[in-house]
Design an enzyme around this catalytic site. Structure first.
Site, PDB file in Angstrom:
ATOM      1  N   TYR A 135     -25.756  -4.987  63.305  1.00  0.00           N
ATOM      2  CA  TYR A 135     -25.207  -5.702  64.156  1.00  0.00           C
ATOM      3  C   TYR A 135     -23.758  -5.231  64.392  1.00  0.00           C
ATOM      4  O   TYR A 135     -23.112  -4.990  65.334  1.00  0.00           O
ATOM      5  CB  TYR A 135     -25.217  -7.249  64.285  1.00  0.00           C
ATOM      6  CG  TYR A 135     -26.232  -7.809  65.209  1.00  0.00           C
ATOM      7  CD1 TYR A 135     -27.587  -7.518  64.849  1.00  0.00           C
ATOM      8  CD2 TYR A 135     -26.073  -8.646  66.148  1.00  0.00           C
ATOM      9  CE1 TYR A 135     -28.569  -7.907  65.529  1.00  0.00           C
ATOM     10  CE2 TYR A 135     -27.073  -9.174  66.870  1.00  0.00           C
ATOM     11  CZ  TYR A 135     -28.300  -8.980  66.433  1.00  0.00           C
ATOM     12  OH  TYR A 135     -29.128  -9.691  67.410  1.00  0.00           O
ATOM     13  N   LYS A 190     -36.728  -6.221  53.792  1.00  0.00           N
ATOM     14  CA  LYS A 190     -37.966  -4.883  54.043  1.00  0.00           C
ATOM     15  C   LYS A 190     -37.375  -3.926  52.892  1.00  0.00           C
ATOM     16  O   LYS A 190     -37.218  -2.687  52.904  1.00  0.00           O
ATOM     17  CB  LYS A 190     -37.356  -4.309  55.197  1.00  0.00           C
ATOM     18  CG  LYS A 190     -38.235  -3.277  55.793  1.00  0.00           C
ATOM     19  CD  LYS A 190     -39.780  -3.731  56.171  1.00  0.00           C
ATOM     20  CE  LYS A 190     -40.646  -2.753  56.359  1.00  0.00           C
ATOM     21  NZ  LYS A 190     -42.166  -2.950  56.569  1.00  0.00           N
ATOM     22  N   ASP A 222     -42.157  -7.828  58.103  1.00  0.00           N
ATOM     23  CA  ASP A 222     -43.378  -7.725  58.837  1.00  0.00           C
ATOM     24  C   ASP A 222     -44.237  -8.886  58.348  1.00  0.00           C
ATOM     25  O   ASP A 222     -44.962  -9.831  59.362  1.00  0.00           O
ATOM     26  CB  ASP A 222     -43.819  -6.337  58.968  1.00  0.00           C
ATOM     27  CG  ASP A 222     -44.078  -5.874  57.359  1.00  0.00           C
ATOM     28  OD1 ASP A 222     -43.496  -6.647  56.626  1.00  0.00           O
ATOM     29  OD2 ASP A 222     -44.611  -5.117  57.438  1.00  0.00           O
ATOM     30  N   ASP A 246     -32.488 -12.513  63.947  1.00  0.00           N
ATOM     31  CA  ASP A 246     -32.358 -12.570  65.201  1.00  0.00           C
ATOM     32  C   ASP A 246     -33.981 -12.607  65.894  1.00  0.00           C
ATOM     33  O   ASP A 246     -34.363 -13.608  66.557  1.00  0.00           O
ATOM     34  CB  ASP A 246     -31.840 -11.390  65.949  1.00  0.00           C
ATOM     35  CG  ASP A 246     -31.803 -11.442  67.420  1.00  0.00           C
ATOM     36  OD1 ASP A 246     -31.571 -12.243  68.027  1.00  0.00           O
ATOM     37  OD2 ASP A 246     -32.121 -10.438  67.944  1.00  0.00           O
ATOM     38  N   ASP A 250     -36.538 -16.435  67.154  1.00  0.00           N
ATOM     39  CA  ASP A 250     -37.154 -16.576  68.444  1.00  0.00           C
ATOM     40  C   ASP A 250     -38.483 -16.783  68.360  1.00  0.00           C
ATOM     41  O   ASP A 250     -38.936 -17.500  68.888  1.00  0.00           O
ATOM     42  CB  ASP A 250     -36.861 -14.960  69.330  1.00  0.00           C
ATOM     43  CG  ASP A 250     -35.645 -15.179  70.063  1.00  0.00           C
ATOM     44  OD1 ASP A 250     -34.743 -15.886  69.960  1.00  0.00           O
ATOM     45  OD2 ASP A 250     -35.762 -14.599  71.366  1.00  0.00           O
TER      46      ASP A 250
END
Ligand code: IPM
Ligand code: MG
Length: 356
Positions: A135, A190, A222, A246, A250
């Protein structure tokens, strides 16, 4: 107790007004001051985070934030778009720890798109690092591709990076939150592909030595996305980086079927915080008086708990929200047969009444 009120765009002003109403009946001495932010900031002062708004936010003990973004600002250049306001506030105020609880209220079990047995009683907490990662990493931009089969073409690029100190300050937030809950922390990375997240994993493992009473598990992002929809109740606290957080937050919000219910806190090292609903500005329903103000009201409760140390007042608000739900009051987003549909103001008024 100085609170900067930044309603923003879309439904922001309507929902923030309800939270302010709630704050005003608690019998506490708050000093509230409002300022425009996001598209409203651009309209008033030519910038999504006007200087005076930033100064107010810096001077305050806490910020109550609505939402930013509206269609009319979509064509502005990136640096002037409403989203820059929230990114700027996070960075400038050093709000590195983002707490995003996903709780399923039993009354709303039918609102989830998942089977009730998968989500009933869900209570997980996502802790998202908020001021680092891809970001904010530099360099970034569009340049001439320096190598490979596409050499010489234009390419877009961003930089994923995490400094050791950044990981060392977010990891304890995860461990300490787990200590107050189910004592389980899942660090999402990851590490199988990214150097940044192998490093993340190593540092989190190191910090774990200071929290032997918490069970730490590492999970690839994942797989975490899959487990969140397969068996979300297996999680207690999740800690992860800015980008993964982020996306996962959601997904977690939608497990509850009602993103209009979820508050969030973004904290600095001294528990100064910005509090905002997890949902966006919903410009399509702005001004119609139908938006759900509960996420913002619950954000105000988080403010009382984390910044002002008024846990009893936070409990009072959260119980009042539970009471209005059990009375069957619902805004349109959570309405189902057999319940009473109410608008934004009526919902705010019902919470105020339930507080008394
Ligand atoms: C969020 C939002 C923001 C983010 C946007 C509006 C910049 O999606 O708070 O999750 O990406 O952090
Ligand atoms: Mg998001």
């Amino acid at each position: 107790m100085k609170i900067a009120i930044l309603p923003g765009d879309g439904i922001g002003p309507e929902i923030v007004a309800q939270a302010v109403k709630v704050l005003n009946v608690l019998g506490e001495k708050f000093e509230l001051e409002s300022a425009p932010v996001g598209g409203a900031g651009y309209a008033a002062h030519g910038h999504p985070l006007p200087e005076a708004t930033l100064a107010l936010a810096k001077a305050a003990d806490a910020v109550l934030f609505g939402a930013v973004g509206d269609y009319q600002y979509d064509k502005l250049e990136r640096s002037l778009r409403p989203e820059q306001a929230i990114l700027g506030l996070r960075k400038q105020l050093g709000l590195f720890a983002n707490l995003r609880p996903a709780i399923l209220y039993p009354e709303l079990a039918g609102a989830s798109t998942l089977k009730p047995e998968v989500v009933s009683g869900l209570d997980i907490l996502i802790i998202r690092e908020l001021t680092g990662d891809i970001y904010f990493g530099q360099p970034r931009g569009v340049r001439e591709c320096p190598d490979g089969p596409f050499k010489g073409q234009r390419e877009g690029f961003d930089t994923m990076r995490y400094a050791e100190g950044e990981i060392r300050r977010i990891a304890p937030v995860g461990f300490q939150a787990a200590q107050t809950r189910g004592r389980r922390l899942t660090s999402v990375d990851k590490a199988n592909v990214l150097e940044t997240f192998q490093f993340w994993k190593d540092i989190v493992t190191h910090v774990h030595q200071e929290y032997p009473d918490v069970a730490l598990e590492h999970m690839y992002v994942d797989n975490a996305a899959m487990q969140l929809v397969r068996a979300p109740k297996k999680f207690d606290v999740i800690v992860t980086g800015n980008m993964f957080g982020d996306i996962l937050s959601d997904a977690a919000a939608m497990l509850t079927g009602s993103i209009g219910m979820l508050p969030s806190a973004s904290l600095d090292a001294n528990n100064k915080g910005l509090y905002e609903p997890s949902h966006g500005s919903a410009p399509d329903i702005a001004g119609k008086g139908i938006a759900n103000p509960l996420a913002t009201i619950l954000s105000a409760a988080m403010m009382l708990r984390f910044t002002f140390g008024r846990a009893e007042q936070a409990d009072r608000i959260e119980n009042a929200v539970k009471r209005v739900l059990s009375q069957g009051l619902r805004t349109a987003d959570i309405h189902e047969a057999g319940t009473t549909k109410v608008g934004t103001e009526a919902m705010g008024d019902a919470v105020v009444k339930a507080l008394a």
